[in-house]
Design a protein around this motif. Structure first.
Motif, short mmCIF file in Angstrom:
data_model
loop_
_atom_site.label_atom_id
_atom_site.label_comp_id
_atom_site.label_asym_id
_atom_site.label_seq_id
_atom_site.Cartn_x
_atom_site.Cartn_y
_atom_site.Cartn_z
N VAL A 156 -41.84 14.51 -2.88
CA VAL A 156 -41.19 14.33 -2.95
C VAL A 156 -40.40 15.50 -1.68
N ARG A 157 -39.03 14.75 -1.00
CA ARG A 157 -38.76 15.78 0.18
C ARG A 157 -37.00 16.26 0.21
N ILE A 158 -37.12 17.03 0.08
CA ILE A 158 -35.77 17.74 -0.21
C ILE A 158 -35.39 18.41 1.47
N ASP A 159 -34.37 17.71 1.95
CA ASP A 159 -33.41 18.42 3.29
C ASP A 159 -32.47 19.17 3.11
N GLN A 160 -31.96 20.05 4.19
CA GLN A 160 -31.05 20.74 4.34
C GLN A 160 -30.43 22.29 2.77
N LEU A 161 -30.95 21.92 1.89
CA LEU A 161 -30.87 23.25 0.67
C LEU A 161 -32.44 23.50 0.14
N SER A 162 -32.49 24.56 -0.39
CA SER A 162 -33.49 24.64 -1.44
C SER A 162 -33.30 24.39 -2.65
N LEU A 163 -34.39 24.61 -3.40
CA LEU A 163 -34.42 24.16 -4.79
C LEU A 163 -32.95 24.90 -5.68
N GLU A 164 -33.51 26.06 -5.23
CA GLU A 164 -32.32 26.71 -6.40
C GLU A 164 -31.04 26.23 -5.79
N GLU A 165 -30.69 26.31 -4.56
CA GLU A 165 -28.84 25.72 -4.57
C GLU A 165 -28.85 24.00 -4.94
N LEU A 166 -30.31 23.43 -4.77
CA LEU A 166 -29.78 21.89 -5.58
C LEU A 166 -29.65 21.82 -7.30
N TYR A 167 -30.51 23.12 -7.69
CA TYR A 167 -30.28 23.30 -9.20
C TYR A 167 -29.15 23.94 -9.36
N GLU A 168 -28.11 24.99 -8.85
CA GLU A 168 -27.38 25.20 -9.59
C GLU A 168 -25.75 24.65 -8.51
N SER A 169 -26.36 23.12 -7.92
CA SER A 169 -25.31 22.01 -7.81
C SER A 169 -24.49 21.65 -8.94
N PHE A 170 -25.76 20.94 -9.48
CA PHE A 170 -24.85 20.69 -11.33
C PHE A 170 -25.01 21.22 -12.58
N ASP A 171 -24.32 20.65 -13.42
CA ASP A 171 -23.69 21.86 -14.54
C ASP A 171 -25.39 22.11 -15.38
N ASP A 172 -24.84 21.23 -16.47
CA ASP A 172 -25.10 21.44 -17.34
C ASP A 172 -26.82 20.51 -17.81
N LEU A 193 -37.53 17.34 -10.79
CA LEU A 193 -37.73 18.27 -13.06
C LEU A 193 -38.50 18.48 -13.60
N GLU A 194 -39.97 18.23 -12.53
CA GLU A 194 -41.13 18.84 -13.07
C GLU A 194 -41.23 20.06 -12.24
N TYR A 195 -40.58 20.19 -10.98
CA TYR A 195 -40.87 21.92 -11.37
C TYR A 195 -40.18 22.88 -11.68
N TYR A 196 -39.08 21.98 -12.32
CA TYR A 196 -37.77 23.12 -12.73
C TYR A 196 -38.81 22.98 -14.11
N ARG A 197 -38.94 22.58 -14.33
CA ARG A 197 -39.89 22.64 -16.03
C ARG A 197 -40.79 23.81 -15.73
N VAL A 198 -41.58 23.65 -15.05
CA VAL A 198 -42.62 24.82 -14.79
C VAL A 198 -42.41 25.81 -13.99
N ALA A 199 -41.34 26.40 -13.43
CA ALA A 199 -41.47 27.33 -12.42
C ALA A 199 -40.60 28.51 -12.78
N ASP A 200 -41.37 29.42 -12.85
CA ASP A 200 -40.46 30.82 -13.13
C ASP A 200 -38.61 30.45 -12.48
N GLY A 201 -37.99 31.14 -13.80
CA GLY A 201 -36.17 31.35 -13.24
C GLY A 201 -35.46 30.04 -13.10
N PHE A 202 -36.37 29.00 -13.66
CA PHE A 202 -35.16 27.93 -14.43
C PHE A 202 -35.57 27.29 -15.80
N ALA A 203 -34.40 28.09 -16.42
CA ALA A 203 -34.00 27.94 -17.61
C ALA A 203 -33.44 26.66 -18.10
#
Length: 219
Positions: A156-172, A193-203
């Protein structure tokens, strides 16, 4: 204890030094026969038929033990930064021709051409002033020439924003459906979704919402 002591006595001083850190200019004769079977090197040699060779002077060879590719690549960049200057890493080059793909990826990381995070299931790769990629680890390792594409490729390719910014743009919660509809995302969004599951910094925890893949943020 006696058995362990006997094994410890067979380890040479040079092998001990190599376990501490990859080295340059070593005398390989200082290793035992068994230890030499574990010895690896990053050796880049210019040849008359090679273009895109970078700065002047020869490359310093780095010696390391099997499995220590990442630290060896870091030392190689430290020792050869001036030689790496002038190489166009978007094209075939002398370093790429001289090392394994695993080592080359880490050289690009430490030289600043890539920012890599490697996990058991996925790889996250960010290029300076470029997109972010999240790719299946198996596909990334097995098909290096087919990493950066979308469609049937597990990426998957993500443009214009970081994965951290993408994560914070959603609520619960973040659902696969929401990611698929996002303007910045192209490709197989389940790898986000898999990245958020395994990466550090995403509870967060993997869940199913309305029968689809999702993650739920922890409070």
């Amino acid at each position: 204890m006696i058995c362990c002591s006997k094994v410890r006595l067979t380890v040479t001083k040079l092998y001990d030094k190599l376990t501490e850190r990859p080295r340059t200019k070593i005398n390989t004769g200082g290793l035992s026969y068994e230890e030499r079977t574990e010895l690896r090197q990053i050796k880049v040699t210019r040849s008359s038929d090679t273009t895109n060779t970078g700065g002047g002077g020869g490359f310093t060879t780095v010696y390391y033990l099997k499995g220590d590719d990442r630290r060896a690549a870091e030392v190689f960049v430290e020792e050869n930064r001036s030689q790496l200057e002038g190489i166009d890493f978007s094209k075939k080059n002398v370093v790429q021709q001289g090392v394994s793909r695993e080592v080359y990826d880490w050289i690009l990381h430490y030289y600043g051409e890539r920012d890599l995070e490697k996990y058991e299931s996925v790889i996250r790769e960010v290029r300076p002033d470029g997109p972010t990629w999240v790719i299946s680890r198996q596909h990334y390792d097995d098909y290096p020439q087919r990493r950066y594409s979308i469609g049937e490729t597990p990426s998957v390719r993500i443009d214009q924003l970081s994965l951290e910014e993408l994560y914070e743009s959603f609520d619960d919660a973040i659902t696969m459906t929401e990611l698929e509809a996002h303007d910045a995302i192209e490709g197989d969004s389940r790898y986000v979704l898999e990245y958020y599951r395994v990466a550090d910094g995403f509870a967060c925890d993997p869940v199913s919402i309305d029968g689809g893949m999702a993650i739920q943020k922890r409070e």
